[in-house]
Structures are given as C-alpha cells and as structure tokens.
Design a protein around this motif. Sequence first.
Motif, mmCIF file in Angstrom:
data_model
loop_
_atom_site.group_PDB
_atom_site.id
_atom_site.type_symbol
_atom_site.label_atom_id
_atom_site.label_comp_id
_atom_site.label_asym_id
_atom_site.label_seq_id
_atom_site.Cartn_x
_atom_site.Cartn_y
_atom_site.Cartn_z
ATOM 1 N N LEU A 54 0.840 -1.089 0.061
ATOM 2 C CA LEU A 54 -0.150 -0.014 0.030
ATOM 3 C C LEU A 54 0.761 1.191 -0.008
ATOM 4 N N LYS A 56 2.414 2.363 2.668
ATOM 5 C CA LYS A 56 2.568 3.003 3.937
ATOM 6 C C LYS A 56 3.613 2.719 4.993
ATOM 7 N N GLY A 382 -11.652 6.926 15.720
ATOM 8 C CA GLY A 382 -12.463 7.314 14.608
ATOM 9 C C GLY A 382 -12.052 8.348 13.823
ATOM 10 N N ASN A 386 -9.421 8.140 10.528
ATOM 11 C CA ASN A 386 -9.812 8.580 9.190
ATOM 12 C C ASN A 386 -9.233 9.869 8.530
ATOM 13 N N THR A 388 -6.174 10.706 9.255
ATOM 14 C CA THR A 388 -4.606 10.808 8.931
ATOM 15 C C THR A 388 -4.254 9.166 8.199
ATOM 16 N N GLY A 389 -5.284 8.629 8.055
ATOM 17 C CA GLY A 389 -5.058 7.005 7.495
ATOM 18 C C GLY A 389 -4.247 5.964 8.275
ATOM 19 N N GLU A 391 -4.611 3.623 10.243
ATOM 20 C CA GLU A 391 -5.444 2.674 10.772
ATOM 21 C C GLU A 391 -4.820 1.723 11.756
ATOM 22 N N GLY B 83 -19.010 7.582 6.581
ATOM 23 C CA GLY B 83 -17.928 8.478 6.278
ATOM 24 C C GLY B 83 -16.761 7.806 7.077
ATOM 25 N N GLN B 84 -16.981 7.033 8.069
ATOM 26 C CA GLN B 84 -15.606 6.615 8.685
ATOM 27 C C GLN B 84 -15.160 5.169 8.056
ATOM 28 N N THR B 85 -15.985 4.562 7.414
ATOM 29 C CA THR B 85 -15.664 2.991 6.990
ATOM 30 C C THR B 85 -15.021 3.163 5.400
ATOM 31 N N PHE B 87 -12.786 4.476 3.608
ATOM 32 C CA PHE B 87 -11.405 4.572 3.351
ATOM 33 C C PHE B 87 -10.969 3.240 3.544
ATOM 34 N N THR B 88 -11.294 2.617 4.750
ATOM 35 C CA THR B 88 -10.778 1.389 4.940
ATOM 36 C C THR B 88 -11.244 0.343 4.058
ATOM 37 N N ALA B 91 -9.136 0.648 0.814
ATOM 38 C CA ALA B 91 -7.736 0.386 1.117
ATOM 39 C C ALA B 91 -7.673 -1.170 1.164
ATOM 40 N N LEU B 112 -3.065 9.133 2.022
ATOM 41 C CA LEU B 112 -4.085 8.009 2.429
ATOM 42 C C LEU B 112 -3.907 6.955 1.055
#
Lengths: 425, 339
Positions: A54, A56, A382, A386, A388-389, A391, B83-85, B87-88, B91, B112
Amino acid sequence: MSTLTDPPKPKFRLSQLIYDTRYRSITIQFVALILIVLGLGWLATNTVTNLKALGKDFDFGFLSSAAGYDINQMLIPYDNQMSHGRAALVGILNTLLVAFLGCITATVIGVIVGVLRLSKNWVVSRLMSVYVEGFRNVPLLLWIILIFAIMTESMPQPRDFRGEVPEASMILGDHVAVTNRGIWIPRLGFTNSLSGNEAVVPAEGVPAVSQGGIDWAVLGIVLLLSIFAIRFVRNRASRIQEATGVRPTTWYQQILLLIVPTGIVALFLGMTVVEPFLKGFNFTEGTHLRNSLIALWIALSLYTGAFIAEIVRSGILAVSKGQSEAAFALGLRPNRTMNLVILPQAMRVIVPPLISQYLNLTKNSSLAIAVGYMDVRATLGGITINQTGRELEGMLLLGGFYLLLSLIISSVMNYYNNRTQLRER
Amino acid sequence: MKKTVFFGALTVAGLAAGVASAATLDDVKARGSLNCGVTTGLVGFAAPDANGVWEGFDVGICRAVAAAIFGDPTAVEFVPTTGQTRFTALASGEIDLLARNTTWTMSRDTDLKFDFVGVNYYDGQGFMVPKALGVTSAKDLDGATVCIQTGTTTELNLADFFRTNGISYEPVPIETNAEAQQQYLAGACDVYTTDASGLAATRATFENPGEHALLPEIISKEPLGPLVRHGDNEWGDIAMWVLNALVSAEEMGITSANIAELSAAPTNNPEINRILGTEGELGAMIGLEADWAKNAIAAGGNYGELFEQNIGEATPIGLARGLNAQWTEGGLIYSPPFR
C-alpha cells in the motif's frame, strides 16, 4: 560389599520423542511453540508486506500534528488546533468518565436488586426478576439506542423554554433543564478563585464564575486532612473505650471536623452555585450532561447492574444458612447479621465475577459509537484514523489502551479481593 | 524438525506472496461483479428504491463502470459505507471503486494512498436550518448545536469556519445521513451541515421541505468524485475514462435514446465513432471490449442524463447544473478528448 553396577542405559532413540511419555510432552510443547512463533511471524510479515504494497509506513508522528476537529465533551481544555494526541487524551478521559460513572451506578443498582430479589415479598422479588431477565437478555446496543431515542424525541427543545408562555419549563424549582440535547444541572463555581477569574462574563448582569481547577484541588486536600483528623478522633475514642469500657461521645466533633475547615475554605474562595440559563440557541453555564453521555451511562448501568444483581444474589445464597442462624442465636439484629456475618463472606464469592463485569462495562463503553459519544474510540479510533489514514497505529494504540485499562481495573479489584478475603487461621 | 521450519518458511513466503495484489481488473472479472462503495443512503446520489434496487447519481457511475467491463450494468455489488468506514473498505480491497460524495483532497490523494479519477460533482459545504429559527447567515450561528457527519472533510471545514469567525458551536457527531436527518428533525441540533447537494437531497425527503432553509454561505470547495486505490493505474484508467466517456457523450450529444442508432454504423463525427468503438482501437488500449463506452453510456445515459434523472431540477432534489454544466455552457465539466 559388592559394588552394584548400573543397568546399561538404553540408548536414546529418536522415536522416543513420540512414543516415550517422558519426552512426548516436551516434543508437543516444542512443536506448539514453533507453530506459534511461525504464526506470529506470518502475521508480522503479512503486515509488513501489505503496508509496503500500500506504500504506507509505520509511524506514530501523526499524534503530534494538529487534529483540526472539535470535540463536544471535554474534561480538559482542547481546541481544534491541538494535536491528535491531545484529542486522544480527551477521548480517553471521556471513556474513563463513563466507565467510572457506570461502574458505580451498576454496583449500586446490582447490590440493591440482588438483595431485593431474595426478598420474601412476592411482588418485589418478581419485579426484580423481570428487571434482571429483561436487561440481561436484550442486547446492550438496543438499550443505548432506546434511551437515546427517548431523550432526543420526547424531550423539549431548548427554544421551547422561551417566550411568554413557554411550552416547557425547568424542573426541580427552576434549577434543572431537561432538553432533547441533554440535561443542564447547576454547577459549583468560585467567585474568588485562586486561578483568577479567567471566566468570561456569560451574560449581562451575570457575574463571571470560575470553574476553578486549583480551587477544587485545595478543597480536596482540606477535606482529606479533615478525614484524617476524624480518623484520629475515632481511634482515640476506641482506645478510651478499650481502656475504660466507655466510648466518649464524638459525633459532634466528627461532624464539626468534616464541615468547618472545608466550609471556611469554600467561603473564602467564594463558592457559589451557578444556575444554567437560556442564551442564544442553547442553555449555558451549569453542567451539561449530553444525551450521548446519559444514554450510554444509564444503559451501561442498567445492563451491567442486572448481571451484578445475579452475582450478588449468588454470593448471598452461597453463605450457608447456619451462619445467619448462629448470628441470630448470638442475638445480632438482622442488619448487623447482614453487615457483619453474611456480606463479608459473600464478598469472597462476589468480587471475582464482579471484576469481569467491570471489565465488560469498560469495554462495552466503546458502543458509544451508536450515540456519538466522543470516547477514545470516536476520537483516536475514529476521526483521527479517518483523517490521517493511520489505521494500524491507531488501532494498536486503542487496543493497548483498553488492555492497560482492563489490567489496571482487575489489579485494583484483585487487591481489594485479597484484602477482604477471609483469612483462615 | 528442520523440515518443519523449512515448510513453515515456505508457507510464510507463499502466503506473503499471495497478498501482493493482483490487478484489480482481473479480480473483478474473475468475481463477475464490481464491488462499488456507496453511501448508506442519500436520495438522489445513492439509495435503494422500493424494490431494493440501488439508484442515484453515484450509483450511475458504478453501473457505467460495470457495463464497460461486463456489458451488464447490473453486475454491481453495492457496499454501503459511512464516512468513517469508506477509506478502510477501499484500502483493504473490500470495494474496487468508491463512488460516495467523497471530496478530492491532497492528503487523501497522497497520504491515504488513493487516486481520484475525476470530479463528477462540484460541490461546497452549506448549512441547513429550520426557518423558525430566523437565522439568515451562518455567522449568526454562535453557540448553535451542529449535526455533522463524522470522518468527513466537512468536519474540518466546520472547525475552520467557526474558528476564523471567532464564534463557538457544539458539534454533534453522527455516523450516517439518516441519523443526522432524524436528529435534525427532532431538534437535537439547530443546524445540519454537509455538502450543499447532500442538504438539498436530504431536505427533499422531509415532510415539509419548505420549513427549512439553506443558508447562503458556502464555506468550502468540495469536488466530489469516484476514487480507487493508489498503485493500480490500469484500473484507475478504466474508472477515469468511463467517467470521461459519460461527460464526452453529453458534449457530443450521445444519449441513451440515440446510442443504438449512432453505434450501428460509423457516423460523420470521428470522435463519436472513437468513443462508441466503431472506429479506432481505444477499447483495446484500456484492456476492454471495443464497445465498452457504448455499454457504459447505455447503462444510464450520459452525464447530463444521469444528472437530470437523479438530482436535476425535475426531481424533488431540484439541483441546478450550476458549476456542473458542460464547459461549453459555462460550467466546469470537461473531458479530455478521446483520441
């Protein structure tokens, strides 16, 4: 005397690793260890490979960059220019707040209901059964959402309190405002604060009243000293009782010690009650208990309270009937029997499962997501993730926090359990 | 024992190799359907109808991409995301394409690790208030309680707007548009803020839309567009050129009504011929059939048709084209040439 020769040692064969019970367990443990290490290694490689795929990196630097978002419930000062780390801390404190409030209320509810369920009064014990079974067997999430929906849908809006003939009015002698945005209750403030009156004047004709962080600390220290003094008085009374058989009357000394020093300090700091009042779109001043907090707190307390009630009931039932009969035979009154004989023994049974209920409650507080309560899951886990990416980093921190919190709670409770355990002599 | 370690190492290597991503297009083709991330329900953009069939402006993009690949606009698996889910979900590979009112920002594109394939709606953040409040400007909102979808750019814009204007507010974080609507209508918040198009779409579903007003301030630029994972450029190209084909089709006058006729035989206009695959090798260049764009346009019509059917002035949502008119009509919608 003839010397005994050792019997010839059988040569170690490889097959013994499987067929010889002396070595088999070692073999199995060794294989299991290798599999576990390989499994962990695979997880790590997989993570590294995927992160690389990815593009990252693994970096906690985001914690010090500006968060950029606002949080409604803050126990410490925070604004959107502060860092993600600070936002996470605000969330952590919010989690701790709801977990702390929840644990206390759940325990109170649980103990009362647990005792009442054993009541000989048929109606009372049945009612308590209905409560316990109702809350234990319906998912917590539904209770949270139900309470939240009742609060938002059926309570009046702040603007309904306005006008010549308002549709709604404050309750409890105009001190508490119950709205669909939460409940505003009066708070204590200091007009002569040690930290200076940094508070802005909330409205015309209303004096500025400081929240007073230092003032509360000073009050706390004074109160603590008073409590030590009270303990001293009590110990002295006990000593006199042991020596002479007569306990001196000390209740007025104790009450005076409790009230007077704290009262003098509070008076000096100008402690006053600050009432909430309507200003603009919302109520202002006072303390705002948001709907999300109330829904989460009540639902967690009622749900966990039902489990604790069963634990308390089982603990009391676990104490053999002979104990209470013996206590009665010695002439102890029923409440003293409960306090001095039954409960101390019941605690042995109650505390260990109680720990796991506290842990459940704390972890269940992350269901805050359903009502938008800004706990650590909502800030760090949360919005921060979201925006900053990050996870992986965020989730690791979040998991680490809950792990640490759970370990702290269980070690505190274990300490308490060891203290209260009956010692066999 | 040595053998175990050896096999173990082999397994690790094999599994690690397995996760290295294959081409998205191959995955999609092997699966037989496109996994497309949409909102959890925003009428006009993406919402299931009474029969449970997803429809809307963003859904149209998903269907066009599916049609370009499979020739079948229904070969789409819609995955509702918040909105929160979102991008995950993208990705992690749960979805292949995210068409969900997502604002194109630099950090999303770079940090991101996503690629925006274009803009299908030029939007800006607005505020909706009940008319009964008597508020006429967003600057009057000092102390207001604001409902906001958490995990969005609107959350950050809101913080910036109130900070620059030196006024305070109380944010109420909300997961989905439906929840926000419920909270707003119950009066648990004074204001609902999100993209102006989303506000219009939400207001259209109210019982009494006339009782709610959109404030004049538009506090941000929100170019909304579909996006894909960074790194698979072939897949990104497909999504990008499907969107461009829809836009060019409107410019060239290719509609769902005349597309059968135009694609039956080469026309006088060579660009139409190239788009529709009756001339040139454009389909082969992005790894699809020659009639990819024809299928994409036939799926729901060209860009203008999608707009008018789902969110245009004839619909309850009633959005004017505004910035989203073709460049030939003074808007920003512009496709690079098909050549």
